[in-house]
Write an enzyme that holds these catalytic residues in place. Structure first.
Site, PDB file in Angstrom:
ATOM      1  CE  LYS A 197      -3.160   0.168   2.893  1.00 45.61           C
ATOM      2  NZ  LYS A 197      -4.044  -0.598   3.911  1.00 45.61           N
ATOM      3  CB  SER A 232       8.446 -17.269   0.444  1.00 48.75           C
ATOM      4  OG  SER A 232       8.302 -15.781   0.817  1.00 48.75           O
ATOM      5  CE1 TYR A 267       6.323 -19.247   3.854  1.00 50.19           C
ATOM      6  CE2 TYR A 267       5.682 -21.166   2.148  1.00 50.19           C
ATOM      7  CZ  TYR A 267       6.078 -19.679   3.045  1.00 50.19           C
ATOM      8  OH  TYR A 267       7.606 -19.567   1.922  1.00 50.19           O
ATOM      9  CE  LYS A 306       5.689 -16.260   2.214  1.00 50.39           C
ATOM     10  NZ  LYS A 306       5.491 -14.670   2.613  1.00 50.39           N
TER      11      LYS A 306
END
Length: 291
Positions: free
Chosen positions: A122, A144, A158, A162
């Protein structure tokens, strides 16, 4: 101090190791300017000692603290007048079954990997639009790993973070006005030689998931032989960012990432074909439809 018109100013999060450190070094080697941000600036004292502040500005930044993000961007702008590219890279993983990972541990990871990346995004968009003259910039969101594409047991939270970052980046790319000359790139790398594996938070296994014990034990060993050269990886990202029309979604080279994407698309294509039959049945049942 205003940079030359030929030099690009890069702000990089998570600059201590891995992709962040490698991108910082590459940017500097290309004659560009790096604003390296990380939680512990002293970690890259060796790099700071080789470059003056007209080339490398090192700033303390914890991406879970929005005010620190705002301050880092403001300091970079004050120092160099603009920011041309942001490598949104800070993040880490949590390894453990869904029921094994305490909620506070999962939430803290989301604060870094998802919300931290959003807050950086942002501020990057605002600076690209309102500060840069002319407007424009490149935002590279690092998902990642292929965990942003497929979903693996033991990495539930995770992968969720992602995947959310990839979806956010794609939607964001459709929100920005073409007049702003802002390009958003969601990166999903394969297995690279970075310290990320050693930084994974390992949660003790849940006793009910003994059937995943072998997968857990062999997780790191299975990745090591396939790991790719990080320096070559960031060089590709650097060149992709320079394209007039870079791809919004970019599974970063490496056979493992590409094969993961292909397998996922094939799986979803098959599911869509199966669902098409049921969807047709629903359409026929809709009011006004022809039987």
């Amino acid at each position: 101090m205003a940079p030359s018109t030929s030099s690009k100013v890069w702000l990089i999060t998570g600059s201590s190791t891995g992709f962040g450190r490698a991108m910082t070094e590459l940017v500097l080697s290309k004659g560009d300017i790096a604003v390296a941000t990380l939680r512990t600036p002293s970690v890259i004292d060796d790099l700071a000692s080789r470059y003056g502040k007209d080339r490398l500005l090192v700033l303390k930044l914890d991406v879970t603290k929005p005010q620190e993000i705002t301050d880092a961007f403001a300091t970079a702008v004050k120092h160099f007048g603009r920011i041309d590219a942001v490598f949104n890279n800070a993040g880490y993983g949590v390894f453990g079954e869904t029921e094994a990972v305490p909620e506070d541990v999962a939430r803290q990871m989301f604060e870094v990997d998802f919300w931290g990346a959003i807050h950086v995004s942002k501020e990057a968009i605002r600076v690209f639009r309102e500060v840069n003259k002319p407007a424009g910039g490149r935002l590279l969101n690092n998902a990642s790993s292929a965990g942003g594409i497929d979903n693996f047991p033991g990495l539930t939270y995770y992968c969720a973070a992602k995947s959310a970052l990839v979806a956010f980046s794609e939607a964001l790319s459709r929100e920005v006005s073409p007049e702003w000359n802002i390009k958003v790139i969601a990166i999903s790398p394969g297995a690279f030689r970075t310290p990320s594996l050693s930084h994974i938070v390992n949660v003790p296994p849940h006793p009910a998931y003994e059937h995943l014990s072998k997968a857990r034990a062999g997780f790191v060993d299975a990745l090591v032989p396939t790991q790719l050269d990080t320096e070559k990886g960031v060089d590709v990202l650097y060149r992709i960012a320079a394209l007039p029309e870079p791809p919004v979604f970019f599974p970063l080279i490496g056979v493992d990432a590409i094969e993961t994407v292909k397998a996922k698309w094939a799986e979803r294509t098959k599911a869509t074909e199966t669902a098409a039959l049921w969807s047709q049945e629903l359409s026929l049942a809709a009011p006004g439809s022809k039987a």
